[in-house]
Enzyme design. Structure first.
Site, mmCIF file in Angstrom:
data_model
loop_
_atom_site.group_PDB
_atom_site.id
_atom_site.type_symbol
_atom_site.label_atom_id
_atom_site.label_comp_id
_atom_site.label_asym_id
_atom_site.label_seq_id
_atom_site.Cartn_x
_atom_site.Cartn_y
_atom_site.Cartn_z
ATOM 1 N N HIS A 89 81.929 -17.086 -42.183
ATOM 2 C CA HIS A 89 82.175 -16.297 -40.976
ATOM 3 C C HIS A 89 82.795 -14.929 -41.258
ATOM 4 O O HIS A 89 83.334 -14.303 -40.356
ATOM 5 C CB HIS A 89 83.093 -17.069 -40.016
ATOM 6 C CG HIS A 89 82.386 -18.153 -39.251
ATOM 7 N ND1 HIS A 89 81.766 -19.212 -39.872
ATOM 8 C CD2 HIS A 89 82.194 -18.347 -37.930
ATOM 9 C CE1 HIS A 89 81.242 -20.010 -38.961
ATOM 10 N NE2 HIS A 89 81.475 -19.501 -37.770
ATOM 11 N N GLU A 104 69.647 -18.855 -32.563
ATOM 12 C CA GLU A 104 69.491 -17.410 -32.821
ATOM 13 C C GLU A 104 68.041 -17.036 -33.067
ATOM 14 O O GLU A 104 67.607 -15.931 -32.704
ATOM 15 C CB GLU A 104 70.365 -16.985 -34.009
ATOM 16 C CG GLU A 104 71.852 -16.916 -33.694
ATOM 17 C CD GLU A 104 72.546 -18.273 -33.733
ATOM 18 O OE1 GLU A 104 71.910 -19.260 -34.159
ATOM 19 O OE2 GLU A 104 73.730 -18.348 -33.344
#
Lengths: 327, 341
Positions: free
Chosen positions: A129, A61
């Site tokens: 998450h 990322e």
């Protein structure tokens, strides 16, 4: 007007902007090969339409955001997709230290016209998450932050974000991707930094955005059956933050509740509540109230996950407590 | 390279040396604040590398960036004024020593966070490739940046997309104060080998060796052969920054490297042998000293940036917020129904 999903609205925005401007490219993890295009399917099929411009990239990322930034500086208009907001943390240095600062720190010599698309959300995915970082992004000068709640706004805000000469973080919601709403076929955009009334009423003002805006509208339906009419203001953007409608509304209703999904402490709600009491203290008949998520990492168990987040019934409870003067 | 070209390399190295010595002096006089990372000893790297590039190639480097600014289109006046935090500086006093930039000349800046500029540089190269501009990107970094995630993520991506970029490590053998063998378990070239990237080890004390290596890898980038990696062995004479007491390196070690000084060795091994006279070199030395003296005077006489420019370029168009007038405190407004009481 035709009804489409939030997810389809986002895809149409991407398609229209890529058709309009050949310098718009989309880079992200698993947006081409995996499952026909995208972990949540926003980009499904786009790689076939724009083969060199929609590309799978490594799971890194910090590079997705950093390479997109460099490409934006060099003349492209990249849309960087980060699969979920949880993974933006890996790129936090790039986002806060570089994307947000290059224009100001280099005295306007550099522009960073790029978009970071990423969804908040939850769904039995536990602590790493299932998160919401709205306030973190909104804390950073140099970023613009939009938080669409409806398919109409999702399309219009994403189109504005791609055209904007500043970096824009588009915080979507996994839990809203399948929701439907009216979206015209004709071209339109929704300006960044402009809030919107989603429901008019006189009892209490609700200020919200994203998934909690949808829950607030459900609460408004429930309360309407009891004769309580909420006024619901959708902020739509968190930076720049447009509180003009919230202030206009509270001057009529004299009561206001901020409804947010993220954790309460040092959250967006705290900023909004502080600003409202600074600018409308004498208009208030009750303290500014907050409905927020709990300050705790999200557990996996179904009952504990549900206990962590606000829903429509939480908003109903908060409104009733306020109008019944329980405090 | 003709005589004028060679003399220009000498002039640029001497300019950087004199500039950095003057910066150190102004720092001790508190004209310069914060962190100041000096380039003494490494001059051959920026000068040799820059000489092999086209004027419009894209250059990105880390916070040891004064020399890069000087060889990529900024004047000594502009860079010194930036160190002084003045309106006439390279970024109008916004970025300071670590963030010199001159984008008009495609020098995209020094970056203060170790390794963070590698993805950004890769993005510039990818944009040039996509737009077909023919430009290539040179990304300079220190040896300490070769262990952080962005290093590996950027090399991986650049190789994958065959980006026209050169990753050049200015290997001064210390990551801040930590020696190479304490921070890295493998020789530098092996790091590039992981990504099947063309690489060379280069003598960074030899300006011609740096220039020739850059010519080879720039040609690769321009002809579609993708990214390259250079491990340029160099040495910095001063500590990591002016705040570094530099106790971890021995005097003997520093003196050993000074015997291979890039400027004096270039003068004696190349210039004098090609018929350049000592008088010609002394004239250059005097000229750069005068240029740096003038830069200091210019910086000192320059105005500070105007306070009302503080919010400029946070966004391209001004965005309304409660503090945009510069008020750190604003009294709450006591309205009812929109009317002041």
């Amino acid at each position: 007007m035709p009804e489409i999903t939030y997810k389809e609205a986002l895809k149409r925005a991407l398609r229209e902007e890529m058709t309009r401007d050949k310098n718009v490219v989309i880079w992200g993890e698993d947006i081409v090969a995996y499952a026909g295009g995208g972990a949540y399917g926003v980009t499904t099929g786009l790689a076939k339409e724009f083969p060199d411009r929609v590309r799978d990239v490594p799971i890194a990322e910090e590079a997705i955001v950093g390479v997109a930034l460099g490409a934006a500086m060099g003349g492209l208009r990249p849309v960087a997709e980060i699969m979920t907001v949880n993974f933006t943390l890996v790129a936090w240095d790039q986002i806060v230290q570089h994307v947000a600062k290059v224009s100001h720190m280099f005295n306007g010599q550099i522009k960073a016209p790029m978009v970071i698309r990423t969804p908040n959300g939850h769904g039995r995915t536990a602590a790493t998450h299932s998160q919401n970082f709205d306030g973190w992004f909104a804390h950073v000068p140099g970023l613009k932050v939009v938080v669409p709640a409806t398919p109409y706004d999702a399309k219009g805000l994403l189109k504005s974000a791609i055209r904007d000469d500043d970096p824009v973080v588009v915080l979507e919601s996994i839990n809203l991707y399948a929701t439907k709403g009216e979206v015209p076929d004709a071209e339109y955009i929704v300006p960044i930094g402009v809030s919107d009334y989603k429901r008019r009423g006189s009892a209490v003002t609700i200020v919200s955005w994203g998934r909690m805006l949808v829950e607030s509208l459900k609460a408004a339906e429930l309360l309407s059956k009891e004769g309580i009419e909420l006024e619901v203001v959708d902020l739509r953007s968190l930076r720049p933050l447009d509180l003009s409608l919230a202030l206009e509304s509270v001057r009529q209703t004299h009561r206001i509740i901020v409804v947010e999904e993220q954790m309460r402490t040092v959250g967006m709600g705290a900023e909004i509540a502080a600003s409202i009491q600074e600018m409308a203290f004498n208009d208030l008949d009750a303290p500014v109230a907050r409905v927020s998520g709990l300050d705790v990492p999200m557990p996996y168990a179904r009952n504990l996950e549900r206990a962590t987040l606000p829903y429509a019934e939480t908003v109903v409870e908060a409104v009733k407590a306020m109008i019944q003067k329980q405090y | 390279m003709d005589k004028d070209g060679l003399l220009n390399l000498y002039r640029q190295m001497q300019l950087i040396r004199a500039f950095e010595d003057a910066s150190a002096q102004q720092y001790t006089r508190a004209k310069i604040g914060g962190f100041l990372h000096l380039y003494n000893g490494q001059e051959a790297v920026a000068v040799g590398a820059s000489s092999a590039l086209n004027p419009d190639d894209d250059v990105v480097c880390n916070y040891r960036d004064h020399g890069w600014g000087l060889v990529r289109g900024s004047t000594a006046r502009e860079v010194m004024a930036e160190l002084f935090g003045r309106a006439t500086g390279t970024t109008g006093g916004r970025g300071g020593s670590m963030h010199v930039a001159n984008v008009k000349h495609h020098f995209w800046g020094g970056y203060g966070i170790v390794g963070a500029h590698l993805p950004l540089a890769t993005g510039l190269a990818v944009a040039a490739q996509y737009l077909g501009t023919g430009r290539i990107t040179l990304c300079s970094m220190g040896d300490g940046s070769t262990n952080i995630g962005t290093f590996h993520a950027a090399l991986n991506w650049a190789k994958l997309w065959n980006a026209p970029i050169i990753f050049m490590v200015e290997n001064n053998q210390y990551a801040m104060g930590t020696p190479y063998e304490i921070h890295s378990p493998v020789p530098m070239s092996r790091k590039a080998a992981s990504y099947d990237m063309y690489s060379e080890d280069v003598d960074g004390m030899d300006v011609m060796a740096v220039r020739e290596a850059l010519c080879r890898v720039a040609d690769r980038a321009r002809t579609g052969q993708g990214p390259s990696f250079l491990n340029v062995i160099t040495y910095r004479y001063r500590g990591h920054s002016m705040a570094d007491p530099d106790v971890q390196r021995s005097k003997e070690e520093i003196n050993l490297w000074k015997q291979r000084d890039p400027i004096t060795s270039f003068a004696s091994n190349v210039l004098l042998k090609k018929g350049v006279t000592t008088a010609e070199l002394e004239a250059i030395d005097a000229a750069v000293e005068a240029e740096v003296d003038d830069a200091v005077k210019f910086a000192d006489a320059s105005p500070e940036p105007a306070r009302d420019t503080l919010f400029n370029y946070v966004y391209q168009q001004p965005v309304e917020n409660m503090q945009i007038d510069g008020s750190l405190f604003k009294p709450p407004t006591l309205y009812r129904n929109g009317h002041a009481r």
